[in-house]
Write an enzyme that holds these catalytic residues in place. Sequence first.
Site, PDB file in Angstrom:
ATOM      1  N   HIS A 105     -10.882 -29.603 -16.366  1.00  0.00           N
ATOM      2  CA  HIS A 105      -9.553 -29.451 -16.971  1.00  0.00           C
ATOM      3  C   HIS A 105      -8.507 -29.686 -15.889  1.00  0.00           C
ATOM      4  CE1 HIS A 105      -6.080 -27.505 -18.788  1.00  0.00           C
ATOM      5  NE2 HIS A 105      -6.690 -27.665 -19.949  1.00  0.00           N
TER       6      HIS A 105
ATOM      7  N   CYS B  15      -6.365 -33.488 -21.015  1.00  0.00           N
ATOM      8  CA  CYS B  15      -5.441 -32.508 -21.581  1.00  0.00           C
ATOM      9  C   CYS B  15      -4.027 -33.063 -21.433  1.00  0.00           C
ATOM     10  CB  CYS B  15      -5.585 -31.164 -20.882  1.00  0.00           C
ATOM     11  SG  CYS B  15      -4.403 -29.964 -21.522  1.00  0.00           S
TER      12      CYS B  15
ATOM     13  N   HIS C 148      -7.968 -32.464 -25.118  1.00  0.00           N
ATOM     14  CA  HIS C 148      -7.016 -31.471 -25.620  1.00  0.00           C
ATOM     15  C   HIS C 148      -5.751 -32.263 -25.920  1.00  0.00           C
ATOM     16  CE1 HIS C 148      -8.647 -27.851 -23.024  1.00  0.00           C
ATOM     17  NE2 HIS C 148      -9.507 -28.252 -23.931  1.00  0.00           N
TER      18      HIS C 148
ATOM     19  N   ASP D  41      -4.666 -28.648 -29.030  1.00  0.00           N
ATOM     20  CA  ASP D  41      -4.519 -27.649 -27.984  1.00  0.00           C
ATOM     21  C   ASP D  41      -3.216 -26.898 -28.222  1.00  0.00           C
ATOM     22  OD1 ASP D  41      -5.036 -26.316 -25.633  1.00  0.00           O
ATOM     23  OD2 ASP D  41      -4.084 -27.829 -24.372  1.00  0.00           O
ATOM     24  N   HIS D  42      -3.268 -25.642 -28.432  1.00  0.00           N
ATOM     25  CA  HIS D  42      -2.104 -24.794 -28.687  1.00  0.00           C
ATOM     26  C   HIS D  42      -1.370 -25.231 -29.959  1.00  0.00           C
ATOM     27  CE1 HIS D  42      -1.723 -24.091 -24.051  1.00  0.00           C
ATOM     28  NE2 HIS D  42      -2.945 -23.914 -24.505  1.00  0.00           N
TER      29      HIS D  42
ATOM     30  N   TYR E 135      -2.826 -19.945 -29.314  1.00  0.00           N
ATOM     31  CA  TYR E 135      -3.978 -20.211 -30.174  1.00  0.00           C
ATOM     32  C   TYR E 135      -3.819 -19.599 -31.563  1.00  0.00           C
ATOM     33  CZ  TYR E 135      -6.087 -22.289 -26.112  1.00  0.00           C
ATOM     34  OH  TYR E 135      -6.355 -23.121 -25.058  1.00  0.00           O
TER      35      TYR E 135
HETATM   36  C1  DNO Z   1      -5.266 -23.358 -21.881  1.00  0.00           C
HETATM   37  C2  DNO Z   1      -6.605 -23.874 -21.652  1.00  0.00           C
HETATM   38  C3  DNO Z   1      -7.207 -23.493 -20.310  1.00  0.00           C
HETATM   39  C4  DNO Z   1      -8.598 -24.065 -20.203  1.00  0.00           C
HETATM   40  C5  DNO Z   1      -9.247 -23.800 -18.893  1.00  0.00           C
HETATM   41  C6  DNO Z   1     -10.558 -24.537 -18.811  1.00  0.00           C
HETATM   42  O1  DNO Z   1      -4.861 -23.280 -22.992  1.00  0.00           O
HETATM   43  O2  DNO Z   1      -6.608 -25.236 -21.845  1.00  0.00           O
HETATM   44  O3  DNO Z   1      -7.277 -22.112 -20.194  1.00  0.00           O
HETATM   45  O4  DNO Z   1      -9.415 -23.500 -21.169  1.00  0.00           O
HETATM   46  O5  DNO Z   1      -8.439 -24.191 -17.861  1.00  0.00           O
HETATM   47  O6  DNO Z   1     -11.282 -24.027 -17.770  1.00  0.00           O
END
Ligand code: DNO
Length: 394
Positions: A233, A271, A298, A346-347, A363
Site C-alpha cells: 500500500h 490506491c 483501492h 476505498d472510503h 468505512y
Molecule cells: C486506509 C487503508 C490503510 C491500509 C493499510 C494497508 O484506509 O487503505 O489502512 O489498509 O495501509 O496495510
Amino acid sequence: MKAGWRWFGPSDAISLREIRQAGVTDVVTSLYEQPVGAVWPTRRIRETARECRANGMTWSVAESVPVHEDVKKRTGDFRRYVENYKRNLRNLATCGVKVVCYNFMPVHDWARTDLHKVLPDGSVTLAYDQYEVCAFEMFVLKRPGLEKAYDDATRARARRLWGKASARERKRIADALLTGLPGTTEDATPEGLRRELAAYADIDAPQLKRNLYAFLNEITPTLEETGIDMAIHPDDPPFPIFGLPRILSSAADIREMARACPSRHVGVTLCTGSLGANLKNDAVKIFREFHERIHFCHFRNLLHSEPGVFRESDSHLVGNTDMPALMFELLKEERRRGAEIVVRPDHGRMLDADKGRTCYYGYSYGGRLIGLSELRGLEAGLKYKPRRGLPKRA
Ligand code: DNO
C-alpha cells in the site's frame, strides 16, 4: 473488475450479508484480532474463508497482514517475524487467499487531520491539511528539527493557524492525528508517538527501502511457491510526516522496488486516494507503467483546495484522479491477463443512512455503496460497444 469490499470481521457494524447485497463478490479482510507479527491460527483463517463463502462471496485479499516494526527496522526479533510472515502466507494460500495488501509505513498507518468534515449536504468526509499537521508537530508533539522539515512560510502559516484555532479545533486536529485509524492497532499519545519516532531517528528513506527490499526478497521463494501476490500500500500521505522516512510515494519509488525485487509477485495496491494526495502523482500513468505488478486496487478521489490540503470527494469519479481513464487501463490489463483484478471502493462519506451505527472512519455503508455503484457503472459503460453513436442533437 472484481467488486471488492473491506470487512473488519465480526466487530464490523456492516454484516457480510449487507456486503453481498451491495453487489460485492470479493471480500477484503484480515484477522484483525491477531497481534502484529503473530502466526495466525489456520482454524481462524479457514473459518473466515468459510463465512465469506457462506454469504456467497470469496475472501480473496488479506488486508492487511501487518509487518512488525522489528522487520521494518531490521532489529530485535525480525528473523522470527519474517518466518512467521511466511507461515501466514502459506496458510492463507492453502485457504485460497492469494493477494496480500500491507504497508511499510513506520509507526503510523494513514493520517488525516479531520475525521468529521461536515459537507453542505450534511454528509461527513475525511480531510487533510498539511498546515494543521505542521501546527500539531510544533505545538503538541514539539518535535525538534522542524526548521528542516518545513520552510519558513509553512511554519509561519501553521503558527497563525494554531493561534486562531479554538480549543475545540486544536483538539480535533490532535485527536485525528493520534487516532488509531483502521490498520493501526491503538490510539497514540504525544509521548508515545515521540518515543516511537525516536526509534527511527537513524533510519532514513534509503535505509528503510533497503529493509523493505530485503524483507521482500526473503519471502519471495514463499511467494513463488504459493502463488501469493504481495501488494504494498502506498504511503498515505505520500510525503514525509512527523519526520518519518517514506518508501513508496511515487512512480520512482515503485520503479526502484521493482528493480530491487525482480519477482512479479512483488507488486502494488494501486490506491488512488493515497497516491493522489500528491498532485504530482498521476495514477493513470502509474497504472500504465506498472500494470503487470498491480495486484489490487483501492479506488476513490480527492478534491484539493491547494497542494497539501484536500478532502475526500463526494464521488469516487470526481477529483484529481481521472477515474474513467484509470478504469480503462484496468480493463485493458484484465484483457491482457485473462483475469480480473479486485477493486474496492476505498472510503466513502458517512451518510444519514449510516446513522445509528458506528462504522470505522471512512468505512461507511452508504458512501461506499455509492462508490462501488459508480465504479461498476463506469465499468459497464466502458465495456459497452454501441452499434451506432448517439443521435445528433435535435
Ligand atoms: C486506509 C487503508 C490503510 C491500509 C493499510 C494497508 O484506509 O487503505 O489502512 O489498509 O495501509 O496495510
